[in-house]
Design an enzyme around this catalytic site. Sequence first.
Site, PDB file in Angstrom:
ATOM      1  N   ASN A 132       0.808  -1.233   0.000  1.00 25.93           N
ATOM      2  CA  ASN A 132       0.000   0.000   0.000  1.00 25.93           C
ATOM      3  C   ASN A 132       0.833   1.271   0.000  1.00 25.93           C
ATOM      4  O   ASN A 132       0.409   2.296  -0.492  1.00 25.93           O
ATOM      5  CB  ASN A 132      -1.009  -0.002   1.144  1.00 25.93           C
ATOM      6  N   GLU A 157       4.449  -3.967  12.368  1.00 23.63           N
ATOM      7  CA  GLU A 157       3.510  -2.864  12.181  1.00 23.63           C
ATOM      8  C   GLU A 157       2.291  -3.454  11.490  1.00 23.63           C
ATOM      9  O   GLU A 157       2.364  -3.801  10.316  1.00 23.63           O
ATOM     10  CB  GLU A 157       4.203  -1.803  11.320  1.00 23.63           C
ATOM     11  N   CYS A 186      -3.056   1.669   6.613  1.00 18.25           N
ATOM     12  CA  CYS A 186      -3.183   1.205   8.002  1.00 18.25           C
ATOM     13  C   CYS A 186      -3.828   2.291   8.832  1.00 18.25           C
ATOM     14  O   CYS A 186      -4.420   2.034   9.869  1.00 18.25           O
ATOM     15  CB  CYS A 186      -1.826   0.921   8.630  1.00 18.25           C
ATOM     16  N   GLU A 235       8.411   3.013  13.943  1.00 13.40           N
ATOM     17  CA  GLU A 235       9.226   3.321  12.771  1.00 13.40           C
ATOM     18  C   GLU A 235       9.370   4.839  12.691  1.00 13.40           C
ATOM     19  O   GLU A 235       8.697   5.582  13.402  1.00 13.40           O
ATOM     20  CB  GLU A 235       8.526   2.812  11.521  1.00 13.40           C
TER      21      GLU A 235
HETATM   22  C1  UN1 Z   1       0.348   2.827   6.148  1.00 11.78           C
HETATM   23  O1  UN1 Z   1      -0.783   2.904   5.761  1.00 11.78           O
HETATM   24  O2  UN1 Z   1       0.829   1.743   6.480  1.00 11.78           O
HETATM   25  O3  UN1 Z   1       0.177   8.429   7.801  1.00 11.78           O
HETATM   26  C2  UN1 Z   1       1.288   3.968   6.175  1.00 11.78           C
HETATM   27  C3  UN1 Z   1      -0.075   8.021   6.665  1.00 11.78           C
HETATM   28  C4  UN1 Z   1       1.058   7.750   5.709  1.00 11.78           C
HETATM   29  C5  UN1 Z   1       1.643   6.407   5.976  1.00 11.78           C
HETATM   30  C6  UN1 Z   1       0.641   5.301   6.033  1.00 11.78           C
HETATM   31  N1  UN1 Z   1       2.063   8.761   5.859  1.00 11.78           N
HETATM   32  O4  UN1 Z   1      -1.228   7.836   6.297  1.00 11.78           O
END
Ligand code: UN1
Length: 517
Positions: free
Chosen positions: A168, A266, A300, A480
């Site tokens: 993603n 994660e 995420c 991270e």
């Molecule tokens: C993710 O979806 O694993 O904060 C990372 C955010 C992005 C990173 C997402 N800078 O939505």
Amino acid sequence: MSTTTKAPETSSTKADKPQTYGNYINGRQVKSKSGETFDSFNPANKNEIIGHFASSSPEDVKMAIDAAEKAFHGWKHTPAPHRAEIILKAAHLLETRKEELARTMTREMGKVLKEARGDVQEAIDMAKYIAGEGRRLVGQTVPSELPMKFAMSVRQPLGIVGLITPWNFPIAIPSWKILPALVAGNTIVIKPASDTPLCALMFVEILNEAGLPPGVLNLVTGSGSKVGNAIVEDPRVQAISLTGSNEVGRHVAGRCGQLMKKVSCELGGKNAICVMDDADIDLALEGALWGAFGTAGQRCTAASRVIVHKARYEEFCEKFKKMTSALKLGNGLHEGVEVGPVVNKAQLESVHEYVEIGKKEGAKLLCGGNILSEGEFANGFFHEPTVFCDVKPDMRIAQEEIFGPVTAIIPVNDFDEAIAVANGTQFGLSLSMYTRDINRAFRAIEDLESGIVYINAPTIGAEIQLPFGGVKQTGNGHREAGTSAIDQFTEWKSVYIDYSGRLQKAQIDTDDLVGKE
Ligand code: UN1
């Protein structure tokens, strides 16, 4: 599927005909031992093959680990500021090739071009930031309890690290792991997601072009069961860093526990935006729309719940429905498109299954809900942006990660209930509060159980200079990005230097030291 095509030296996206790409081991592309390949294709048009990639076996992984093992001594002893220079050079190369990388990303996993540029930019930011760590990598100097004795701690690389990354954020997330691991002096074997091998390969090649010695950064494509497991199982790999599903995370963390390896995971999220009665509703609506449907909800951090105070509930639902229905769905390369496809067929089916679950659970479908398969959508994996309202906090659509363009609006009676509902899942990645009351804002910061909290901004959009990660089932306590990124990839060494010329016993020879030399 098998192929005899020779792997090219470098990856580019120019060829009309899909190319065959190898693993990247010891500074060059090499075919997998078996010669077998799998295809990466465009989720907006599945007939468009992006490339053929090595379907690797544990033997290929062994080759990559052999290369990483050989390169480790030299890389560890390269002064960190020099390691960082290479990363900085890579930042500049990434800037030069940003558009090409972004276009490849949109073709390979579907996110709209603007967001793909943002993904590459996140890697550029990370490279510039972490290059600065080359001249820091700070440890501690502390006083000793004994005279003429010096005490300090220094950071040491772990050795070979194994990285497993998702589709993603196909360049940003590899950058969060690769760059701090490199600056700290580790060598690497990375297995990228099979939906986005070209993005990962291009990123790895750019780092090598910037001057990494062969063998420092190796990439092996293929399945989790063959490639991922072989990386985890090899005793020479000291640590694993994984971003992925809870199911895979549990398996990998379990094995690493048995093998006594450092592991950082994660994993999932069920993020929420809370909208209070005193919120700027238009701002909250805009934030919820971006949070829920940015990257087609495949983050995420996606806002897959919107928790709304009853005083503003009707108004919010009505306006949100209009805004969602107006979103332009399509191929992310096309001008004006706001939401792209989901990444593949399995994901499309899984998202749609949740829509059916939501309906069965008695949630009200406010808008969307369909797979689109006619006309311009015929060959892609498109799902309408979908909103459920009147959702109860314990429904499955309010508890489980959907990872697609679906969000659930949950009404609440007051601020305390909003906090309780926001906290009421197994996950804890990103939570947000829209309010104009400063006291409520600070209470939310204190009481929301998540690794990331936003006030008056959606749940997505973390910047790389702060720690990224979550609590509860979202991860296993690591972070991270930010300075914490270095913690994942270093081991502490405590150093005592006794320059007294005599045996001094800590905890024992410590009496009568006041005023003595
Ligand atoms: C993710 O979806 O694993 O904060 C990372 C955010 C992005 C990173 C997402 N800078 O939505």
